[in-house]
Design a protein around this motif. Structure first.
Motif, PDB file in Angstrom:
ATOM      1  N   SER A 221       0.831  -1.202   0.000  1.00  0.00           N
ATOM      2  CA  SER A 221       0.000   0.000   0.000  1.00  0.00           C
ATOM      3  C   SER A 221       0.866   1.252   0.000  1.00  0.00           C
ATOM      4  O   SER A 221       1.877   1.328   0.712  1.00  0.00           O
ATOM      5  CB  SER A 221      -0.918   0.013   1.229  1.00  0.00           C
ATOM      6  OG  SER A 221      -1.631   1.230   1.295  1.00  0.00           O
ATOM      7  N   ALA A 223      -0.825   4.212   0.470  1.00  0.00           N
ATOM      8  CA  ALA A 223      -1.803   5.184   0.944  1.00  0.00           C
ATOM      9  C   ALA A 223      -1.304   6.017   2.117  1.00  0.00           C
ATOM     10  O   ALA A 223      -1.557   7.223   2.197  1.00  0.00           O
ATOM     11  CB  ALA A 223      -3.098   4.447   1.331  1.00  0.00           C
ATOM     12  N   ASP A 224      -0.604   5.410   3.051  1.00  0.00           N
ATOM     13  CA  ASP A 224      -0.180   6.098   4.277  1.00  0.00           C
ATOM     14  C   ASP A 224       1.230   6.636   4.083  1.00  0.00           C
ATOM     15  O   ASP A 224       2.213   5.912   4.240  1.00  0.00           O
ATOM     16  CB  ASP A 224      -0.241   5.122   5.455  1.00  0.00           C
ATOM     17  CG  ASP A 224       0.092   5.798   6.777  1.00  0.00           C
ATOM     18  OD1 ASP A 224       0.078   7.045   6.830  1.00  0.00           O
ATOM     19  OD2 ASP A 224       0.382   5.068   7.751  1.00  0.00           O
ATOM     20  N   GLN A 225       1.355   7.906   3.759  1.00  0.00           N
ATOM     21  CA  GLN A 225       2.645   8.504   3.431  1.00  0.00           C
ATOM     22  C   GLN A 225       3.305   9.145   4.654  1.00  0.00           C
ATOM     23  O   GLN A 225       2.625   9.700   5.529  1.00  0.00           O
ATOM     24  CB  GLN A 225       2.463   9.569   2.351  1.00  0.00           C
ATOM     25  CG  GLN A 225       1.869   9.030   1.047  1.00  0.00           C
ATOM     26  CD  GLN A 225       2.915   8.429   0.136  1.00  0.00           C
ATOM     27  OE1 GLN A 225       3.759   9.115  -0.406  1.00  0.00           O
ATOM     28  NE2 GLN A 225       2.841   7.116  -0.021  1.00  0.00           N
ATOM     29  N   PHE A 226       4.640   9.058   4.716  1.00  0.00           N
ATOM     30  CA  PHE A 226       5.384   9.720   5.785  1.00  0.00           C
ATOM     31  C   PHE A 226       5.262  11.235   5.661  1.00  0.00           C
ATOM     32  O   PHE A 226       5.200  11.783   4.551  1.00  0.00           O
ATOM     33  CB  PHE A 226       6.871   9.352   5.719  1.00  0.00           C
ATOM     34  CG  PHE A 226       7.170   7.918   6.073  1.00  0.00           C
ATOM     35  CD1 PHE A 226       6.880   7.411   7.340  1.00  0.00           C
ATOM     36  CD2 PHE A 226       7.771   7.080   5.141  1.00  0.00           C
ATOM     37  CE1 PHE A 226       7.177   6.100   7.658  1.00  0.00           C
ATOM     38  CE2 PHE A 226       8.081   5.769   5.466  1.00  0.00           C
ATOM     39  CZ  PHE A 226       7.774   5.274   6.730  1.00  0.00           C
ATOM     40  N   ASP A 227       5.290  11.907   6.797  1.00  0.00           N
ATOM     41  CA  ASP A 227       5.328  13.374   6.775  1.00  0.00           C
ATOM     42  C   ASP A 227       6.701  13.903   7.189  1.00  0.00           C
ATOM     43  O   ASP A 227       6.887  15.101   7.368  1.00  0.00           O
ATOM     44  CB  ASP A 227       4.231  13.976   7.659  1.00  0.00           C
ATOM     45  CG  ASP A 227       4.326  13.512   9.118  1.00  0.00           C
ATOM     46  OD1 ASP A 227       5.327  12.850   9.472  1.00  0.00           O
ATOM     47  OD2 ASP A 227       3.400  13.820   9.894  1.00  0.00           O
ATOM     48  N   ASP A 462      -3.110   2.528  -4.827  1.00  0.00           N
ATOM     49  CA  ASP A 462      -3.803   3.392  -3.862  1.00  0.00           C
ATOM     50  C   ASP A 462      -2.988   4.607  -3.438  1.00  0.00           C
ATOM     51  O   ASP A 462      -3.310   5.256  -2.444  1.00  0.00           O
ATOM     52  CB  ASP A 462      -4.206   2.578  -2.628  1.00  0.00           C
ATOM     53  CG  ASP A 462      -3.009   2.002  -1.864  1.00  0.00           C
ATOM     54  OD1 ASP A 462      -1.864   2.172  -2.326  1.00  0.00           O
ATOM     55  OD2 ASP A 462      -3.221   1.379  -0.815  1.00  0.00           O
ATOM     56  N   ASP A 468       3.196   7.612  -7.681  1.00  0.00           N
ATOM     57  CA  ASP A 468       2.895   6.460  -6.831  1.00  0.00           C
ATOM     58  C   ASP A 468       2.111   5.413  -7.611  1.00  0.00           C
ATOM     59  O   ASP A 468       2.364   4.213  -7.504  1.00  0.00           O
ATOM     60  CB  ASP A 468       2.068   6.896  -5.613  1.00  0.00           C
ATOM     61  CG  ASP A 468       2.848   7.752  -4.635  1.00  0.00           C
ATOM     62  OD1 ASP A 468       3.977   7.377  -4.309  1.00  0.00           O
ATOM     63  OD2 ASP A 468       2.312   8.780  -4.200  1.00  0.00           O
ATOM     64  N   GLU A 509       7.651  -1.958   1.949  1.00  0.00           N
ATOM     65  CA  GLU A 509       6.575  -1.296   2.696  1.00  0.00           C
ATOM     66  C   GLU A 509       7.029   0.073   3.191  1.00  0.00           C
ATOM     67  O   GLU A 509       6.258   1.047   3.151  1.00  0.00           O
ATOM     68  CB  GLU A 509       6.141  -2.176   3.872  1.00  0.00           C
ATOM     69  CG  GLU A 509       5.362  -3.415   3.463  1.00  0.00           C
ATOM     70  CD  GLU A 509       5.098  -4.358   4.616  1.00  0.00           C
ATOM     71  OE1 GLU A 509       4.195  -5.209   4.492  1.00  0.00           O
ATOM     72  OE2 GLU A 509       5.798  -4.263   5.649  1.00  0.00           O
ATOM     73  N   ARG A 513       5.901   4.274   1.463  1.00  0.00           N
ATOM     74  CA  ARG A 513       5.384   5.395   2.252  1.00  0.00           C
ATOM     75  C   ARG A 513       6.195   6.668   2.057  1.00  0.00           C
ATOM     76  O   ARG A 513       5.829   7.720   2.574  1.00  0.00           O
ATOM     77  CB  ARG A 513       5.350   5.009   3.734  1.00  0.00           C
ATOM     78  CG  ARG A 513       4.442   3.826   4.042  1.00  0.00           C
ATOM     79  CD  ARG A 513       4.432   3.525   5.532  1.00  0.00           C
ATOM     80  NE  ARG A 513       3.911   4.651   6.291  1.00  0.00           N
ATOM     81  CZ  ARG A 513       4.012   4.766   7.620  1.00  0.00           C
ATOM     82  NH1 ARG A 513       4.651   3.836   8.311  1.00  0.00           N
ATOM     83  NH2 ARG A 513       3.500   5.821   8.240  1.00  0.00           N
TER      84      ARG A 513
END
Length: 618
Positions: A221, A223-227, A462, A468, A509, A513
């Motif tokens: 996935s 979808a959950d990207q690092f900031d 996603d 991406d 993984e 991200r």
């Protein structure tokens, strides 16, 4: 690395002699030992390439303590030492990852998959449950072919393993062959053979008297990207890849590295040199043409890390290795970089059994030129009508006006992309023949949507950005169906195991991200990856342009391979459902220099070789 095969039948017990026939089909994947288990409805066959615990204790098929569970395993579980601690109160008889997996299954059943960090394909026969449990690694590094009927179930590391049973026919799957014309490879789960499929990446199957159930146990996935900022991400990237490299250096035989001189293999070499107690063995291959030779860059890295460096310079000879390429790839497979991959594997196998490489670095960190071309296509926005017309009707000839080779192909694809929707735009860069290009040589059933495989991959992507999205699509399609097939078959043809730290699923993984703006940054490919390792790489390597691992296919068919190509294409054109006039016309256009069809001709020549070896011989 090994070969596995078997048969399950609750109606007629499998003949134990079939096990010997199966192992004979896989001896290149496991030349060190072989074994067969046959009892009741199950037959398991195995050939071994000894990597961990070289003693007889590691031979397979392997059974648990009471003989109720049997396993055949192909691959490596890199974290097997850590997992060994999870198996309570069991007296291990070997130092293998296979035995660890066997007892993880005893404790956790199918959920044992969640603990595995590695590349693998395996089958476990559970006598008490009367079921066969099969699985393939998350990224699809190791192959697993299956056939399921009402009477029996077959599986194997090679298609020939299944064909060793006279009950398994070899017939062409026309829908798969039509997809091959588009993609240059056979998209999973198809194989090109009617009734024979592949388990997909991260897929398992359970087979019992009621039939077969298949499930996917993992997906990547975006979808959950690092900031976090680039500095912090670069530091963590370095540690994550270092750990993935450390795990892949575990072996009871010497481990080397494929050093192409590109960014990815150079990073792996640098990390291995830091982790190893002795100089690393590096292997590089060069060609007699400067445009395809990277030895100078490889020497820079080898010198920097004082490796035990071995170089081989070859003149690729398609005629020499063509029969073995067909034999090893088994499915219709048209990527011509299989040729140099075959040569470098043959060279490294003279000295070592395990080699690390940089596979998946381009997909994970946006390293391909096509990612830049896709950005340019979308940056251009809506093309004016006259350019769309040129793209649709005159693209190939406009491209050929600038010359031959990669530049012409890139321009042709750019013009083709101008006319498409979001998915068709990317298909123009990744596919070999679209629409009329494929239909001009094909009189068979037309697909409802020749890009269905890509559309499904785009639907699963996603990530928040286009970059991406297209890298995720490549990881689902091009990576397992082309790149990893290429490396596995070419290396195992020479009994060589190839491992890539970039393919570690935990590392992927993490990388998924990382925001795309840090991977492809203002036209700079692999920006964060290079930043993370810039102090470890010689400047000429760090700043060089990407160079494909290729061969001059277009020139070959106008020169040395002209007669060979004509012969193969004439034979293919005479087959149903191919169009003889279309096949001949394409070859004539190429010879006349009107259009560069080199890659498509190679696809068709390889396809004819496949027909001759696997269909005509039956």
């Amino acid at each position: 690395m090994c070969g596995i095969g078997g048969k399950l039948s609750f109606t007629v017990r499998p003949d134990p002699d079939l096990g010997d026939a199966m192992t004979a089909c896989m001896d290149h994947r496991g030349p060190d030992a072989e074994g067969v288990y046959a009892d009741g409805p199950a037959l398991l066959a195995h050939t071994r390439l000894s990597i961990l615990d070289l003693s007889e204790a590691g031979h397979q098929p392997m059974a648990n303590a009471d003989g109720s569970v049997h396993i055949v395993f192909n691959g490596e579980i890199y974290n097997y030492r850590e997992l060994r601690d999870r198996v309570d109160h069991y007296p291990f008889r070997s130092e293998t990852d296979t035995e660890v997996l066997l007892h993880l299954y005893e404790e956790h059943g199918i959920d044992c998959l969640q603990y595995l960090r590695g590349m693998f394909a395996f089958a476990i026969w559970d006598e008490d449950e009367e079921r066969l449990f099969l699985a393939r690694d998350r990224l699809g590094q190791k192959p697993l072919f299956v056939r399921n009927t009402d009477e029996a179930f077959w599986f194997g590391s090679t298609i020939k393993t299944l064909l060793a049973d006279p009950e398994v026919p070899a017939a062409p799957d026309l829908s798969a062959i039509r997809e091959y014309l588009t993609y240059q490879y056979t998209p999973h789960p198809k194989t090109g053979f009617e009734g024979i499929e592949q388990l997909g990446p991260a897929e398992y199957a359970v087979v019992d008297e009621d039939g077969m159930d298949r499930e996917q146990y993992w997906s990547l996935s975006f979808a959950d990207q690092f900031d976090a900022g680039p500095h912090a991400l670069a530091a963590r990237l370095r540690e994550e890849l270092r750990e993935a490299t450390r795990l892949r250096m575990r072996s009871d035989v010497p481990v080397g590295v494929f050093l192409s001189g590109g960014i990815d293999s150079s990073i792996v070499t640098a990390l291995m040199s830091d982790l190893a107690d002795e100089p690393v063995n590096t292997y590089s291959i060069g060609f007699d043409r400067a445009a395809y030779d990277e030895l100078g860059f490889a020497r820079e890295v080898a010198s920097e890390y004082d490796t035990n460096h071995t170089e081989y310079t070859v003149q690729p000879d398609a005629m020499e290795v063509f029969p073995d390429l067909i034999e090893q790839y088994e499915m219709p497979f048209g990527d011509p970089s299989a040729l140099p991959t075959y040569y470098v594997s043959r060279a490294a196998a003279r000295d070592t059994t395990v080699a690390l490489g940089g596979d998946a670095g381009d997909e994970t960190f946006a390293g391909y030129d096509r990612y830049t071309y896709d950005w340019l296509t979308r940056r251009a926005g809506r093309f004016p009508g006259w350019l769309r017309t040129a793209a649709e009707t005159g693209g190939p000839r406009v491209a050929s006006a600038v010359g031959r080779g990669e530049l012409a192909r890139d321009m042709e694809r750019f013009l083709d992309a101008a006319a498409g929707d979001d998915i068709e735009q990317y298909a123009a860069y990744i596919c070999h023949a679209l629409g009329d290009q494929a239909e001009e040589v094909w009189n068979g059933p037309a697909p409802d949507d020749e890009l269905q495989n890509l559309r499904e991959a785009f639907a699963r992507a996603d990530g928040p950005t286009r970059m991406d999205e297209i890298t995720h699509v490549d990881i689902q399609t091009y990576l397992p169906d082309d790149l990893l097939v290429k490396v596995d078959r070419a290396s195992m043809a020479h009994s060589l195991e190839v491992r890539s730290p970039f393919l570690d699923h935990q590392f992927m993984e993490f990388a998924a991200r990382i925001p795309a703006e840090y991977k492809w940054r203002r036209g700079k490919k692999k920006w964060l990856l290079k930043r993370a390792f810039e102090d470890l790489l010689p400047d000429p390597v760090l700043t060089r342009e990407k160079q494909g691992f290729g061969v001059p296919i277009d020139e070959w068919f106008r020169g040395d391979l002209r007669a060979f190509g004509r012969e193969k294409l004439n034979r293919l054109g005479a087959r149903e459902p191919f169009d003889a006039a279309g096949v001949t016309g394409m070859f004539t256009e190429h010879l006349d220099g009107e259009v560069d069809h080199g890659y498509r001709i190679w696809d068709l020549v390889m396809l004819e070789g496949w027909y001759e070896r696997f269909i005509d011989d039956e």
